[in-house]
Design a protein around this motif. Structure first.
Motif, mmCIF file in Angstrom:
data_model
loop_
_atom_site.group_PDB
_atom_site.id
_atom_site.type_symbol
_atom_site.label_atom_id
_atom_site.label_comp_id
_atom_site.label_asym_id
_atom_site.label_seq_id
_atom_site.Cartn_x
_atom_site.Cartn_y
_atom_site.Cartn_z
ATOM 1 N N GLY A 1 -1.753 -4.744 4.130
ATOM 2 C CA GLY A 1 -2.322 -4.037 3.021
ATOM 3 C C GLY A 1 -3.751 -4.652 2.736
ATOM 4 O O GLY A 1 -4.669 -3.967 2.292
ATOM 5 N N GLU B 1 8.610 2.891 4.336
ATOM 6 C CA GLU B 1 9.074 1.761 5.109
ATOM 7 C C GLU B 1 10.013 0.730 4.194
ATOM 8 O O GLU B 1 10.916 0.329 4.518
ATOM 9 C CB GLU B 1 7.982 1.032 5.968
ATOM 10 N N PRO C 1 0.851 -1.353 -0.035
ATOM 11 C CA PRO C 1 0.146 -0.202 -0.161
ATOM 12 C C PRO C 1 0.919 1.378 -0.056
ATOM 13 O O PRO C 1 2.077 1.384 0.441
ATOM 14 C CB PRO C 1 -0.804 -0.003 1.310
ATOM 15 N N GLU C 2 0.367 2.494 -0.598
ATOM 16 C CA GLU C 2 1.079 3.472 -0.485
ATOM 17 C C GLU C 2 1.557 4.059 0.899
ATOM 18 O O GLU C 2 2.737 4.512 0.852
ATOM 19 C CB GLU C 2 0.075 4.614 -1.199
ATOM 20 N N ASP C 3 0.890 3.817 1.681
ATOM 21 C CA ASP C 3 1.545 4.415 2.921
ATOM 22 C C ASP C 3 2.742 3.378 3.535
ATOM 23 O O ASP C 3 3.167 3.790 4.721
ATOM 24 C CB ASP C 3 0.380 4.370 4.305
ATOM 25 N N ALA C 4 2.758 2.453 2.974
ATOM 26 C CA ALA C 4 3.909 1.521 3.504
ATOM 27 C C ALA C 4 5.377 1.879 2.456
ATOM 28 O O ALA C 4 6.183 1.228 2.774
ATOM 29 C CB ALA C 4 3.419 0.168 3.189
ATOM 30 N N GLU C 5 5.259 2.668 1.591
ATOM 31 C CA GLU C 5 6.382 2.942 0.496
ATOM 32 C C GLU C 5 7.638 3.395 1.340
ATOM 33 O O GLU C 5 8.581 2.879 1.100
ATOM 34 C CB GLU C 5 5.863 4.071 -0.573
ATOM 35 N N ARG D 1 -7.362 -2.107 2.702
ATOM 36 C CA ARG D 1 -7.209 -1.233 1.974
ATOM 37 C C ARG D 1 -6.365 -1.380 0.553
ATOM 38 O O ARG D 1 -6.603 -0.626 -0.210
ATOM 39 C CB ARG D 1 -6.644 -0.012 2.867
ATOM 40 N N HIS D 2 -5.491 -2.420 0.594
ATOM 41 C CA HIS D 2 -4.641 -2.595 -0.487
ATOM 42 C C HIS D 2 -5.556 -3.693 -1.323
ATOM 43 O O HIS D 2 -4.995 -4.729 -1.454
ATOM 44 C CB HIS D 2 -3.498 -2.990 -0.050
#
Length: 177
Positions: A76, A39, A33-37, A173-174
């Motif tokens: 995700g 990391e 997911p985008e919010d894990a990029e 969400r992913h």
């Protein structure tokens, strides 16, 4: 979730391996997911220099990267991370057919296979309903067995329809599809 996203020969680890070999983290980012990029980028940056120290260091660094990417991919999807599974596990006939469909651009072989399986399952379940219907008047136990098979057939059919209209991948969400 598809049974191979957490295996060493699954699509997530394959993309992670490709990203490491090409020295291009962007190749694996679509799998998280985008919010894990951020990391993923941080772990990628940390393992890159270590990979060149020795073969053993490379194996440990790669494993660390794979585990993190798969963990974030699973998060995700709203699914727990339970570790990496070994390569070469059997995933049944559908995953290879689906992979071939993606490669060829045609879902026909998947549809034909699933239609055959569905036909067989529905036929077997309906045969049981019919067999129990023939003896349901003998006793309350026989009537109860018929009702269980009849309702089971109906609920099974309902769950199939829900699955046909459900999300394609994961439930977080992913999602894909």
């Amino acid at each position: 979730m598809p049974p191979h996203c957490d295996s060493l020969d699954g699509p997530v680890v394959t993309a992670a391996r490709t990203a490491l070999d090409a020295d291009d983290v962007d190749l694996v980012l679509p799998f998280v997911p985008e919010d894990a990029e951020a990391e993923v980028r941080a772990v990628f940056t940390a393992v890159r220099p270590v990979r060149h120290l020795s073969e053993a260091a490379r194996e440990v660094a790669d494993r660390l990267f794979f585990e993190n990417v798969v963990r974030l991919h699973r998060a995700g999807e709203g699914a727990p991370y339970t570790g990496l599974r070994p390569a070469g596990l059997g995933f049944g006939p559908v995953i290879p057919l689906a992979e071939q469909a993606v490669a060829s651009g045609s879902s026909r072989a998947v549809a034909q296979y699933l239609t055959r399986v569905l036909d067989d399952e529905l036929d077997q379940r309906m045969e049981r309903v019919n067999a129990l219907a023939a003896v349901k008047d003998r006793s309350t136990a026989d009537a109860r067995a018929h009702v269980e098979a009849m309702l089971g057939f109906q609920v099974y059919s309902h769950h199939l329809l829900q699955a046909l209209h459900g999300p394609a991948h994961g439930h977080g969400r992913h999602q894909h599809g």
